[in-house]
Enzyme design. Structure first.
Site, PDB file in Angstrom:
ATOM      1  N   SER A 128       0.818  -1.224   0.000  1.00 32.85           N
ATOM      2  CA  SER A 128       0.000   0.000   0.000  1.00 32.85           C
ATOM      3  C   SER A 128       0.846   1.267   0.000  1.00 32.85           C
ATOM      4  CB  SER A 128      -0.874  -0.010   1.255  1.00 32.85           C
ATOM      5  OG  SER A 128      -1.427   1.262   1.490  1.00 32.85           O
ATOM      6  N   GLU A 130       0.185   3.621   1.767  1.00 29.00           N
ATOM      7  CA  GLU A 130       0.264   4.033   3.180  1.00 29.00           C
ATOM      8  C   GLU A 130       1.661   3.758   3.748  1.00 29.00           C
ATOM      9  OE1 GLU A 130      -1.694   5.299   6.008  1.00 29.00           O
ATOM     10  OE2 GLU A 130      -2.534   6.267   4.249  1.00 29.00           O
ATOM     11  N   TYR A 152      -1.671   0.236  10.658  1.00 26.32           N
ATOM     12  CA  TYR A 152      -1.911  -0.377   9.337  1.00 26.32           C
ATOM     13  C   TYR A 152      -0.663  -0.240   8.465  1.00 26.32           C
ATOM     14  CZ  TYR A 152      -3.659  -0.841   4.541  1.00 26.32           C
ATOM     15  OH  TYR A 152      -3.829  -1.209   3.219  1.00 26.32           O
TER      16      TYR A 152
HETATM   17  P1  NAP Z   1     -11.470  -4.493   1.934  1.00 25.88           P
HETATM   18  O1  NAP Z   1     -12.647  -4.156   1.076  1.00 25.88           O
HETATM   19  O2  NAP Z   1     -11.390  -3.960   3.314  1.00 25.88           O
HETATM   20  O3  NAP Z   1     -11.388  -6.102   1.998  1.00 25.88           O
HETATM   21  C1  NAP Z   1     -10.565  -6.756   2.918  1.00 25.88           C
HETATM   22  C2  NAP Z   1     -10.781  -8.253   2.792  1.00 25.88           C
HETATM   23  O4  NAP Z   1      -9.918  -8.935   3.730  1.00 25.88           O
HETATM   24  C3  NAP Z   1     -12.204  -8.726   3.132  1.00 25.88           C
HETATM   25  O5  NAP Z   1     -12.548  -9.747   2.227  1.00 25.88           O
HETATM   26  C4  NAP Z   1     -12.068  -9.297   4.540  1.00 25.88           C
HETATM   27  O6  NAP Z   1     -13.011 -10.275   4.856  1.00 25.88           O
HETATM   28  C5  NAP Z   1     -10.682  -9.922   4.418  1.00 25.88           C
HETATM   29  N1  NAP Z   1     -10.022 -10.209   5.700  1.00 25.88           N
HETATM   30  C6  NAP Z   1      -9.759  -9.361   6.718  1.00 25.88           C
HETATM   31  N2  NAP Z   1      -9.096  -9.998   7.709  1.00 25.88           N
HETATM   32  C7  NAP Z   1      -8.951 -11.288   7.298  1.00 25.88           C
HETATM   33  C8  NAP Z   1      -8.365 -12.446   7.877  1.00 25.88           C
HETATM   34  N3  NAP Z   1      -7.788 -12.423   9.097  1.00 25.88           N
HETATM   35  N4  NAP Z   1      -8.387 -13.605   7.187  1.00 25.88           N
HETATM   36  C9  NAP Z   1      -8.980 -13.656   5.956  1.00 25.88           C
HETATM   37  N5  NAP Z   1      -9.580 -12.610   5.373  1.00 25.88           N
HETATM   38  C10 NAP Z   1      -9.554 -11.431   6.031  1.00 25.88           C
HETATM   39  O7  NAP Z   1     -10.113  -4.087   1.191  1.00 25.88           O
HETATM   40  P2  NAP Z   1      -9.847  -3.674  -0.342  1.00 25.88           P
HETATM   41  O8  NAP Z   1     -10.086  -2.229  -0.501  1.00 25.88           O
HETATM   42  O9  NAP Z   1     -10.530  -4.649  -1.229  1.00 25.88           O
HETATM   43  O10 NAP Z   1      -8.262  -3.875  -0.421  1.00 25.88           O
HETATM   44  C11 NAP Z   1      -7.693  -5.148  -0.758  1.00 25.88           C
HETATM   45  C12 NAP Z   1      -6.269  -5.210  -0.232  1.00 25.88           C
HETATM   46  O11 NAP Z   1      -5.505  -4.182  -0.830  1.00 25.88           O
HETATM   47  C13 NAP Z   1      -6.133  -5.016   1.271  1.00 25.88           C
HETATM   48  O12 NAP Z   1      -5.039  -5.790   1.705  1.00 25.88           O
HETATM   49  C14 NAP Z   1      -5.788  -3.538   1.410  1.00 25.88           C
HETATM   50  O13 NAP Z   1      -5.073  -3.302   2.607  1.00 25.88           O
HETATM   51  C15 NAP Z   1      -4.920  -3.335   0.181  1.00 25.88           C
HETATM   52  N6  NAP Z   1      -4.914  -1.997  -0.389  1.00 25.88           N
HETATM   53  C16 NAP Z   1      -6.085  -1.373  -0.681  1.00 25.88           C
HETATM   54  C17 NAP Z   1      -6.064  -0.128  -1.275  1.00 25.88           C
HETATM   55  C18 NAP Z   1      -7.332   0.596  -1.620  1.00 25.88           C
HETATM   56  O14 NAP Z   1      -7.269   1.806  -1.878  1.00 25.88           O
HETATM   57  N7  NAP Z   1      -8.467  -0.075  -1.690  1.00 25.88           N
HETATM   58  C19 NAP Z   1      -4.815   0.484  -1.569  1.00 25.88           C
HETATM   59  C20 NAP Z   1      -3.641  -0.207  -1.278  1.00 25.88           C
HETATM   60  C21 NAP Z   1      -3.694  -1.460  -0.705  1.00 25.88           C
HETATM   61  P3  NAP Z   1     -14.467  -9.923   5.524  1.00 25.88           P
HETATM   62  O15 NAP Z   1     -15.353  -9.540   4.365  1.00 25.88           O
HETATM   63  O16 NAP Z   1     -14.837 -11.193   6.178  1.00 25.88           O
HETATM   64  O17 NAP Z   1     -14.236  -8.790   6.470  1.00 25.88           O
HETATM   65  O1  G4F Z   2     -10.654   6.841   2.718  1.00 24.18           O
HETATM   66  P1  G4F Z   2      -9.630   6.746   3.779  1.00 24.18           P
HETATM   67  O2  G4F Z   2     -10.034   6.129   5.067  1.00 24.18           O
HETATM   68  O3  G4F Z   2      -8.391   5.988   3.124  1.00 24.18           O
HETATM   69  P2  G4F Z   2      -6.838   5.908   3.518  1.00 24.18           P
HETATM   70  O4  G4F Z   2      -6.616   6.194   4.943  1.00 24.18           O
HETATM   71  O5  G4F Z   2      -6.087   6.730   2.530  1.00 24.18           O
HETATM   72  O6  G4F Z   2      -6.533   4.361   3.280  1.00 24.18           O
HETATM   73  C1  G4F Z   2      -6.996   3.689   2.120  1.00 24.18           C
HETATM   74  O7  G4F Z   2      -6.017   3.790   1.109  1.00 24.18           O
HETATM   75  C2  G4F Z   2      -4.766   3.131   1.418  1.00 24.18           C
HETATM   76  C3  G4F Z   2      -3.824   3.372   0.231  1.00 24.18           C
HETATM   77  O8  G4F Z   2      -3.075   4.546   0.458  1.00 24.18           O
HETATM   78  C4  G4F Z   2      -5.043   1.660   1.630  1.00 24.18           C
HETATM   79  F1  G4F Z   2      -3.877   1.003   1.842  1.00 24.18           F
HETATM   80  C5  G4F Z   2      -5.985   1.495   2.800  1.00 24.18           C
HETATM   81  O9  G4F Z   2      -6.287   0.108   2.965  1.00 24.18           O
HETATM   82  C6  G4F Z   2      -7.291   2.234   2.501  1.00 24.18           C
HETATM   83  O10 G4F Z   2      -7.936   1.591   1.431  1.00 24.18           O
HETATM   84  O11 G4F Z   2      -9.056   8.196   4.109  1.00 24.18           O
HETATM   85  C7  G4F Z   2      -8.533   9.045   3.097  1.00 24.18           C
HETATM   86  C8  G4F Z   2      -8.252  10.418   3.692  1.00 24.18           C
HETATM   87  C9  G4F Z   2      -7.437  10.373   4.991  1.00 24.18           C
HETATM   88  O12 G4F Z   2      -6.455  11.383   4.958  1.00 24.18           O
HETATM   89  C10 G4F Z   2      -8.448  10.689   6.075  1.00 24.18           C
HETATM   90  O13 G4F Z   2      -7.907  11.337   7.225  1.00 24.18           O
HETATM   91  O14 G4F Z   2      -9.499  11.006   4.037  1.00 24.18           O
HETATM   92  C11 G4F Z   2      -9.387  11.605   5.311  1.00 24.18           C
HETATM   93  N1  G4F Z   2     -10.721  11.692   5.910  1.00 24.18           N
HETATM   94  C12 G4F Z   2     -11.341  12.871   6.234  1.00 24.18           C
HETATM   95  N2  G4F Z   2     -12.524  12.618   6.804  1.00 24.18           N
HETATM   96  C13 G4F Z   2     -11.524  10.678   6.274  1.00 24.18           C
HETATM   97  C14 G4F Z   2     -12.663  11.259   6.836  1.00 24.18           C
HETATM   98  N3  G4F Z   2     -11.387   9.346   6.149  1.00 24.18           N
HETATM   99  C15 G4F Z   2     -12.410   8.552   6.589  1.00 24.18           C
HETATM  100  N4  G4F Z   2     -12.305   7.214   6.453  1.00 24.18           N
HETATM  101  N5  G4F Z   2     -13.541   9.090   7.169  1.00 24.18           N
HETATM  102  C16 G4F Z   2     -13.711  10.430   7.312  1.00 24.18           C
HETATM  103  O15 G4F Z   2     -14.719  10.885   7.839  1.00 24.18           O
END
Ligand code: NAP
Ligand code: G4F
Length: 321
Positions: A128, A130, A152
């Site tokens: 990520s 992050e 995280y």
């Molecule tokens: P998400 O919607 O939060 O999905 C997370 C998945 O992980 C869900 O299927 C959840 O299952 C499963 N999970 C959580 N804990 C587990 C465990 N202990 N054993 C098995 N399964 C488990 O995340 P996403 O947005 O699809 O992201 C996919 C991956 O990419 C994650 O690793 C995230 O950290 C990473 N990532 C995401 C972004 C982004 O912007 N979306 C960016 C960079 C990296 P349940 O449905 O049962 O909760």
């Molecule tokens: O949508 P966010 O919670 O995503 P964040 O923290 O960037 O993380 C996501 O992206 C990562 C990749 O860089 C992934 F690895 C991670 O798993 C996840 O998918 O927050 C985005 C921004 C932050 O700066 C947060 O402080 O939005 C700001 N924010 C402002 N108000 C908020 C809020 N975020 C959330 N969730 N809720 C609010 O009310």
């Protein structure tokens, strides 16, 4: 016919990746956690028969190594995509130990399970942006040092280096995709983009009057999840295992997101959005912007959905719901 195992299949990316792989002819196996309802599978519901025949679900958990070994031995996947994680940054401050176990140690458990099973497969780790956290340079690329700002972030750094270490130590075919934020109508409802598109629609429908947010100045490099799962697959088709940044190269503030989302519904966001300390983080990542030049050059990957179109797609999907 290749088989791919996806952990985290019930999440946003898991659902898009399943669709993508099935369209390429794969058999997909997904690891699902036991839950008191089956609601967590709603993102897979549309994968109805006959496509459904290409999808098998197995109970398991990244914290339960025997369930990983059993699934690997039963299906012998050619490709393993580790998408499972406690993926919410703010919640990782509330549950740091669990986050480290699931997001950090979980990846190591899966790597060990593959090693124990004597399985020759290609492995993808969902790293990520992050991990860059308080980044020293912008845009961030594969050589930018990590400075994670949350439990995280530190857990993802652990998983990232574990994946690289197993590549270097045991010759495993492991690749890490360092993905910047990617969103979609299937995004979890407590991430900021989806929180905005949902509440803007409720306000437009007269069902709510205020949207409370945290830091509206934070800037993110937001792309479309459907584009990003293609990059995961391309990494595992590459001639060698390697690590790639996946991003759009543009950065926008939370406030800009609000402006476009509310504007698309004919509303002025300034009348409805208020800040609330409850949504601020103990340490914030202020700015992320990625340089995906290496992925463009070596994988031929480019993002297709521009930022304003992504926001409108999410608003329209919530409106239809
Ligand atoms: P998400 O919607 O939060 O999905 C997370 C998945 O992980 C869900 O299927 C959840 O299952 C499963 N999970 C959580 N804990 C587990 C465990 N202990 N054993 C098995 N399964 C488990 O995340 P996403 O947005 O699809 O992201 C996919 C991956 O990419 C994650 O690793 C995230 O950290 C990473 N990532 C995401 C972004 C982004 O912007 N979306 C960016 C960079 C990296 P349940 O449905 O049962 O909760
Ligand atoms: O949508 P966010 O919670 O995503 P964040 O923290 O960037 O993380 C996501 O992206 C990562 C990749 O860089 C992934 F690895 C991670 O798993 C996840 O998918 O927050 C985005 C921004 C932050 O700066 C947060 O402080 O939005 C700001 N924010 C402002 N108000 C908020 C809020 N975020 C959330 N969730 N809720 C609010 O009310």
């Amino acid at each position: 016919m290749k088989t791919a195992l996806i952990t985290g299949i019930t999440g946003q990316d898991g659902s898009y990746l399943s669709e993508f792989l099935i369209s390429k002819g794969y058999n997909v196996v997904g690891l699902v956690r036991r839950n008191s309802t089956v609601d967590q599978r709603s993102r897979l519901d549309h994968l109805a028969a006959p496509v459904r025949k290409k999808l098998a679900l197995e109970y398991g958990d990244l914290l339960d190594i025997p369930s990983l070994v059993l699934t690997l031995k039963k299906h012998r996947p050619a490709e393993v995509y580790n998408l499972a994680a406690q993926s919410h940054v703010k919640i990782s401050f509330d549950q740091p130990i669990f986050t480290a176990q699931a997001t950090g140690l979980g990846a190591l458990n899966l790597l060990e399970a593959i090693r124990i099973s004597d399985l020759e497969c290609r492995f993808y780790q969902a790293s990520s942006s992050e991990m860059f956290g308080k980044a020293e340079q912008s845009p961030q690329n594969e050589r930018t040092p990590f400075h994670p700002r949350s439990p995280y972030g530190i857990s993802k750094v652990f998983a990232h280096w574990a994946t690289i270490n197993y590549r270097e130590s045991y010759g495993m075919w492991n690749s890490c995709g360092i993905l910047f934020n990617h969103e979609s109508p299937r995004r979890g409802e407590n991430f900021v983009t989806r929180k905005i598109t949902l509440q803007a629609n409720r306000i437009a429908a007269g069902l709510a009057d205020t949207l409370y947010l945290g830091n509206m100045n934070a800037k993110r490099d937001w792309g479309f999840a459907g584009d990003y799962v293609e990059a995961m697959w391309l990494m595992l088709q590459h001639s060698k295992p390697d690590d790639f940044v996946i991003a759009t190269g543009e950065t926008h503030s939370v406030e800009e997101f609000c402006k476009i989302a509310f504007g698309h519904l004919g509303l002025d966001y300034k009348k409805y959005v208020k800040t609330d300390q409850a949504y601020m983080r103990p340490a914030e990542v202020e700015l992320l912007c990625g340089d995906a030049g290496k992925a463009r050059a070596e994988l031929g990957w480019t993002p297709k959905v521009p930022f304003p179109q992504l926001v409108k797609m999410m608003v329209d999907a919530d409106k239809a719901r």
